[in-house]
Scaffold this motif. Structure first.
Motif, PDB file in Angstrom:
ATOM      1  N   LEU A  27       0.811  -1.218   0.000  1.00  0.00           N
ATOM      2  CA  LEU A  27       0.000   0.000   0.000  1.00  0.00           C
ATOM      3  C   LEU A  27       0.846   1.271   0.000  1.00  0.00           C
ATOM      4  O   LEU A  27       0.311   2.359  -0.062  1.00  0.00           O
ATOM      5  N   TRP A  28       2.166   1.136   0.091  1.00  0.00           N
ATOM      6  CA  TRP A  28       3.066   2.273   0.188  1.00  0.00           C
ATOM      7  C   TRP A  28       4.418   1.888  -0.387  1.00  0.00           C
ATOM      8  O   TRP A  28       4.695   0.721  -0.598  1.00  0.00           O
ATOM      9  N   HIS A  29       5.227   2.907  -0.609  1.00  0.00           N
ATOM     10  CA  HIS A  29       6.597   2.691  -1.082  1.00  0.00           C
ATOM     11  C   HIS A  29       7.521   3.423  -0.116  1.00  0.00           C
ATOM     12  O   HIS A  29       7.517   4.656  -0.062  1.00  0.00           O
ATOM     13  N   LEU A  30       8.273   2.652   0.676  1.00  0.00           N
ATOM     14  CA  LEU A  30       9.164   3.214   1.691  1.00  0.00           C
ATOM     15  C   LEU A  30      10.572   2.661   1.462  1.00  0.00           C
ATOM     16  O   LEU A  30      10.922   1.605   1.997  1.00  0.00           O
ATOM     17  N   PRO A  31      11.382   3.354   0.650  1.00  0.00           N
ATOM     18  CA  PRO A  31      12.704   2.828   0.292  1.00  0.00           C
ATOM     19  C   PRO A  31      13.575   2.462   1.495  1.00  0.00           C
ATOM     20  O   PRO A  31      14.261   1.440   1.468  1.00  0.00           O
ATOM     21  N   ASP A  32      13.554   3.258   2.556  1.00  0.00           N
ATOM     22  CA  ASP A  32      14.404   2.942   3.707  1.00  0.00           C
ATOM     23  C   ASP A  32      13.936   1.672   4.410  1.00  0.00           C
ATOM     24  O   ASP A  32      14.741   0.913   4.949  1.00  0.00           O
ATOM     25  N   ASP A  33      12.630   1.427   4.399  1.00  0.00           N
ATOM     26  CA  ASP A  33      12.123   0.194   4.983  1.00  0.00           C
ATOM     27  C   ASP A  33      12.545  -1.014   4.134  1.00  0.00           C
ATOM     28  O   ASP A  33      12.914  -2.053   4.668  1.00  0.00           O
ATOM     29  N   PHE A  34      12.513  -0.867   2.806  1.00  0.00           N
ATOM     30  CA  PHE A  34      12.997  -1.949   1.933  1.00  0.00           C
ATOM     31  C   PHE A  34      14.471  -2.253   2.227  1.00  0.00           C
ATOM     32  O   PHE A  34      14.874  -3.406   2.288  1.00  0.00           O
ATOM     33  N   LYS A  35      15.270  -1.205   2.422  1.00  0.00           N
ATOM     34  CA  LYS A  35      16.700  -1.399   2.716  1.00  0.00           C
ATOM     35  C   LYS A  35      16.879  -2.150   4.038  1.00  0.00           C
ATOM     36  O   LYS A  35      17.721  -3.042   4.149  1.00  0.00           O
ATOM     37  N   ARG A  36      16.083  -1.787   5.027  1.00  0.00           N
ATOM     38  CA  ARG A  36      16.165  -2.457   6.336  1.00  0.00           C
ATOM     39  C   ARG A  36      15.742  -3.927   6.204  1.00  0.00           C
ATOM     40  O   ARG A  36      16.399  -4.820   6.749  1.00  0.00           O
ATOM     41  N   PHE A  37      14.664  -4.177   5.478  1.00  0.00           N
ATOM     42  CA  PHE A  37      14.199  -5.549   5.253  1.00  0.00           C
ATOM     43  C   PHE A  37      15.311  -6.377   4.600  1.00  0.00           C
ATOM     44  O   PHE A  37      15.610  -7.490   5.029  1.00  0.00           O
ATOM     45  N   LYS A  38      15.940  -5.804   3.577  1.00  0.00           N
ATOM     46  CA  LYS A  38      17.022  -6.501   2.874  1.00  0.00           C
ATOM     47  C   LYS A  38      18.187  -6.779   3.812  1.00  0.00           C
ATOM     48  O   LYS A  38      18.723  -7.897   3.848  1.00  0.00           O
ATOM     49  N   LYS A  39      18.583  -5.774   4.601  1.00  0.00           N
ATOM     50  CA  LYS A  39      19.710  -5.931   5.517  1.00  0.00           C
ATOM     51  C   LYS A  39      19.434  -7.029   6.539  1.00  0.00           C
ATOM     52  O   LYS A  39      20.303  -7.857   6.832  1.00  0.00           O
TER      53      LYS A  39
END
Length: 164
Positions: free
Chosen positions: A23-35
């Motif tokens: 429902l949203w696009h949060l690049p920093d959250d994607f980076k945290r998920f990946k890390k």
């Protein structure tokens, strides 16, 4: 001790997604998920897996489906037919993650040792929800606020819970 971690981004009303999409696009959250998840096994339901264009790099995918004939588009993925089977597949791993969807989170919560939740500070119309966190069972041990900015339409907070 083996850690089974639920990791999700959910709105104030626990909304996760709609029509098998975020429902949203949060690049920093994607980076945290990946890390956090890179190098580990990730357990998900079939619909969650099918929402990806391709498997996430450097993570072993374990897909739960009741469909005994299901074959994923990619051979690198493992298919199991129950949450119990997925837990057996990670029993020798020090850390593994449950990444969705709503039903899988609900079933896996009682086995989880930790929750990494990104709380998106908004409410959304959704068809998939994260289960309510029962504070009788969980304690909040870390909280990091991220304001809305040019790359993030919504403010959010990273919340880390551990089982009491």
């Amino acid at each position: 001790m083996n850690q089974l971690i639920l990791i999700a981004a959910a709105a104030e009303n626990n909304a996760l997604g709609k029509d098998n999409d975020l429902l949203w696009h949060l690049p920093d959250d994607f980076k945290r998920f990946k890390k956090l998840t890179t190098g580990h096994k990730i357990i998900m339901g079939r619909k969650t897996f099918e929402s990806f264009p391709k498997p996430l790099p450097n993570r072993e995918h374990i897909i739960i489906t009741r469909d005994k004939t299901y074959k994923p588009r990619f051979e690198s993925c493992r298919v199991v037919h129950s949450l119990d089977d997925s837990l057996l597949a990670v029993k020798n791993d020090t850390i593994s993650f449950i990444i969705g969807g709503g039903e899988i989170y609900k079933q896996a919560e009682k086995f989880a040792t930790k929750i990494e939740l990104t709380r998106v500070h908004a409410t959304f119309d959704a068809d998939t929800f994260f289960p309510e966190i029962d504070l009788k069972n969980w304690v909040l041990v870390d909280e990091v606020y991220h304001p809305k900015d040019e790359n993030h339409k919504y403010a959010f907070t990273y919340l880390t819970y551990v089982r009491k």
